[in-house]
Design a protein around this motif. Structure first.
Motif, PDB file in Angstrom:
ATOM      1  N   ARG A 223       0.743  -1.226   0.073  1.00  0.00           N
ATOM      2  CA  ARG A 223       0.006   0.059   0.096  1.00  0.00           C
ATOM      3  C   ARG A 223       0.895   1.283   0.060  1.00  0.00           C
ATOM      4  O   ARG A 223       0.477   2.158  -0.822  1.00  0.00           O
ATOM      5  CB  ARG A 223      -0.816  -0.019   1.198  1.00  0.00           C
ATOM      6  N   ALA A 224       1.825   1.334   0.869  1.00  0.00           N
ATOM      7  CA  ALA A 224       2.906   2.441   0.679  1.00  0.00           C
ATOM      8  C   ALA A 224       3.456   2.614  -0.554  1.00  0.00           C
ATOM      9  O   ALA A 224       4.004   3.503  -1.086  1.00  0.00           O
ATOM     10  CB  ALA A 224       3.796   2.137   1.906  1.00  0.00           C
ATOM     11  N   GLY A 225       3.854   1.382  -1.117  1.00  0.00           N
ATOM     12  CA  GLY A 225       4.669   1.499  -2.462  1.00  0.00           C
ATOM     13  C   GLY A 225       3.663   2.090  -3.352  1.00  0.00           C
ATOM     14  O   GLY A 225       4.040   2.682  -4.263  1.00  0.00           O
ATOM     15  N   THR A 226       2.324   1.627  -3.614  1.00  0.00           N
ATOM     16  CA  THR A 226       1.432   2.344  -4.403  1.00  0.00           C
ATOM     17  C   THR A 226       1.518   3.969  -4.213  1.00  0.00           C
ATOM     18  O   THR A 226       1.362   4.501  -5.122  1.00  0.00           O
ATOM     19  CB  THR A 226      -0.012   1.766  -4.128  1.00  0.00           C
ATOM     20  N   TYR A 227       1.492   4.127  -2.852  1.00  0.00           N
ATOM     21  CA  TYR A 227       1.291   5.651  -2.545  1.00  0.00           C
ATOM     22  C   TYR A 227       2.778   6.273  -3.335  1.00  0.00           C
ATOM     23  O   TYR A 227       2.603   7.296  -3.892  1.00  0.00           O
ATOM     24  CB  TYR A 227       1.291   5.820  -1.277  1.00  0.00           C
ATOM     25  N   PHE A 228       3.673   5.763  -2.810  1.00  0.00           N
ATOM     26  CA  PHE A 228       5.096   6.632  -3.464  1.00  0.00           C
ATOM     27  C   PHE A 228       5.319   6.377  -4.628  1.00  0.00           C
ATOM     28  O   PHE A 228       5.963   7.310  -5.466  1.00  0.00           O
ATOM     29  CB  PHE A 228       6.257   5.958  -2.519  1.00  0.00           C
ATOM     30  N   LEU A 254       7.002  -2.683  -8.860  1.00  0.00           N
ATOM     31  CA  LEU A 254       6.768  -3.410 -10.143  1.00  0.00           C
ATOM     32  C   LEU A 254       5.412  -3.507 -10.968  1.00  0.00           C
ATOM     33  O   LEU A 254       5.372  -3.406 -11.911  1.00  0.00           O
ATOM     34  CB  LEU A 254       7.393  -4.807  -9.810  1.00  0.00           C
ATOM     35  N   ALA A 255       4.522  -3.532  -9.929  1.00  0.00           N
ATOM     36  CA  ALA A 255       2.824  -3.512 -10.730  1.00  0.00           C
ATOM     37  C   ALA A 255       2.515  -2.275 -11.227  1.00  0.00           C
ATOM     38  O   ALA A 255       1.914  -2.128 -12.233  1.00  0.00           O
ATOM     39  CB  ALA A 255       1.951  -3.916  -9.518  1.00  0.00           C
ATOM     40  N   ALA A 256       3.223  -1.171 -10.802  1.00  0.00           N
ATOM     41  CA  ALA A 256       2.841   0.153 -11.320  1.00  0.00           C
ATOM     42  C   ALA A 256       3.856   0.467 -12.514  1.00  0.00           C
ATOM     43  O   ALA A 256       3.870   1.620 -13.055  1.00  0.00           O
ATOM     44  CB  ALA A 256       3.082   1.232 -10.279  1.00  0.00           C
ATOM     45  N   HIS A 257       4.782  -0.436 -12.704  1.00  0.00           N
ATOM     46  CA  HIS A 257       5.822  -0.404 -13.826  1.00  0.00           C
ATOM     47  C   HIS A 257       6.829   1.115 -13.756  1.00  0.00           C
ATOM     48  O   HIS A 257       6.708   1.696 -14.430  1.00  0.00           O
ATOM     49  CB  HIS A 257       5.305  -0.198 -15.261  1.00  0.00           C
ATOM     50  N   GLN A 258       7.135   1.085 -12.293  1.00  0.00           N
ATOM     51  CA  GLN A 258       8.196   2.139 -11.895  1.00  0.00           C
ATOM     52  C   GLN A 258       9.206   1.628 -11.479  1.00  0.00           C
ATOM     53  O   GLN A 258       9.330   0.670 -10.632  1.00  0.00           O
ATOM     54  CB  GLN A 258       7.028   3.010 -10.915  1.00  0.00           C
ATOM     55  N   PRO A 259      10.306   2.399 -11.561  1.00  0.00           N
ATOM     56  CA  PRO A 259      11.766   1.988 -10.989  1.00  0.00           C
ATOM     57  C   PRO A 259      11.567   1.830  -9.622  1.00  0.00           C
ATOM     58  O   PRO A 259      10.921   2.472  -8.852  1.00  0.00           O
ATOM     59  CB  PRO A 259      12.555   3.187 -11.235  1.00  0.00           C
TER      60      PRO A 259
END
Length: 313
Positions: A223-228, A254-259
Motif C-alpha cells: 500500500r505504501a509502495g502504491t502511494y510513493f 513493479l505492478a505500477a511499472h515504476q523503477p
C-alpha cells in the motif's frame, strides 16, 4: 474438597509430615512416605497450585503485554522471552493490548492483585509515568529505553544504527528518502529515532509526505509502495520497517511499472537475504531473553543491546 488436613487425619501423620511428602522434601522415611502416598492416591488428591503459589509468594508466571504478533519485532521478542522462560521454569501468559490504555490498566491491576510475578511490556499505549506507578506491586520490564524512569528495561539501541543506515544512503547520493513505520511520530519511540537519525544525517527536517505510518505487514508495504510510486517527485530510497514490508513495497512498484527505489529492510528476515537488500538486525530474540531475565531478577537495570546494519550482496 479434600485438603492436607484430611490426608493427615486418615494417614495418622502430622500436617507438617504430609506437607514434606507433597513437596518432595527429605527427612521422611520410606514407610511414612508410602503410607501417606497411599492415602493421597485413595483420595485422588491434587495440590491446589494457586494456594501453593500464594504460600510461597510467587506465581512463576510472567505476563507479556503485546499489541499484536503481525510484525517480526513482536514475534522475535516473544521467541526470546519464551525460550528464557522455559529454561527458568516460568510460565508465560500473552496479554494482547492493541495499544489500548484501558486494557493495559487491566493487566496492571492484575499485577497488583498478584496474578503475575511481573509484566513485560513489549510496547505500550499508557505513558511511562503511569507504568512506573505500578512498580510497587511487582516487576515491570520494558523493551524500550526507559529514559528518565527507573524501570528495568532490555532494548535494542537503534539510533546509532539508523544514523549508519542514512549515512550509507547519503554516500550513495540518495537525497529523496522515505521512511516506513508502524506508529505515528508522537506515539512511537522507534519512529522518533528513525526521523531523528534522518534529520541528523541530512541536516534538514523530513518532509511530511515522506513519512508513511501504519505499516505492519507486507500488504501494508504494498500500500505504501502504491502511494510513493504515484508521487510527482519520486523517492530514490526507502528505509522500511521490515524485510517482508520491503518485499511488499517492491511488488507495488513493479505492478505500477515504476523503477523500484533502493530499499533497506529491518529484522534480518529470509526475504531480505533473498532480495539482497541491506537490513538492520536488532537481535530482538536476545532482547526478549534479557527482558525475561530482568523480570525474574531483582536487578533494576537497563540493558541496551546494539543493533547491526547488514549489507547483503
Amino acid at each position: 474438597m479434600t485438603n492436607i488436613h484430611d490426608i493427615a487425619r486418615l494417614s495418622g501423620y502430622s500436617v507438617s509430615t504430609v506437607s514434606r511428602v507433597l513437596n518432595q522434601k527429605n527427612y521422611v522415611s520410606a514407610k511414612t512416605r508410602a503410607d501417606i502416598e497411599a492415602v493421597i492416591d485413595k483420595l485422588d488428591y491434587v495440590p491446589n497450585a494457586v494456594a501453593r503459589n500464594l504460600s510461597r509468594g510467587a506465581t512463576l508466571t510472567i505476563g507479556v503485554v503485546l499489541p499484536h504478533v503481525d510484525h517480526p519485532y513482536f514475534t522475535q521478542l516473544l521467541h526470546g522471552i519464551m525460550r528464557a522462560a522455559f529454561a527458568a521454569n516460568y510460565h508465560i501468559v500473552l496479554l494482547p493490548s492493541k495499544w489500548e490504555p484501558q486494557l493495559e490498566l487491566k493487566y496492571l491491576e492484575a499485577l497488583r492483585q498478584h496474578a503475575y510475578d511481573a509484566l513485560i511490556f513489549t510496547s505500550h499505549g499508557l505513558p511511562l509515568q503511569r507504568l512506573a506507578t505500578y512498580q510497587r506491586y511487582g516487576r515491570i520490564v520494558l523493551c524500550e529505553n526507559p529514559h528518565d524512569y527507573s524501570l528495568p528495561a532490555a532494548y535494542a539501541e537503534r539510533t546509532a544504527t539508523y544514523v549508519e543506515a542514512f549515512t550509507y544512503l547519503k554516500h550513495r547520493r540518495h537525497q529523496r528518502v522515505a521512511i516506513l513505520t508502524s506508529r505515528p511520530l508522537e506515539a512511537s519511540a522507534t519512529t522518533k529515532a528513525m526521523v531523528s537519525a534522518y534529520e541528523q544525517v541530512y541536516q534538514r527536517a523530513l518532509p511530511t509526505e515522506l513519512l508513511y505510518t501504519g505499516i505492519i505487514t507486507a500488504e501494508d508495504g504494498a500500500r505504501a509502495g502504491t502511494y510513493f510510486a504515484q508521487l510527482t517527485e519520486p523517492v530514490t530510497a526507502v528505509l522500511t520497517n521490515g524485510d517482508d514490508i520491503a518485499v511488499g513495497m517492491r511488488r507495488a512498484y513493479l505492478a505500477a511499472h515504476q523503477p523500484v527505489p533502493f530499499l533497506i529492510g529491518q529484522e534480518n528476515q529470509l526475504s531480505g537475504e533473498v532480495l539482497g537488500i541491506p537490513t538492520i538486525d536488532h537481535h530482538f530474540e536476545t532482547v526478549g531473553a534479557r527482558a525475561l531475565d530482568l523480570a525474574i531478577s531483582e536487578q533494576p537495570q537497563s540493558i541496551a543491546l546494539p543493533a547491526e546494519l547488514i549489507i547483503n550482496h
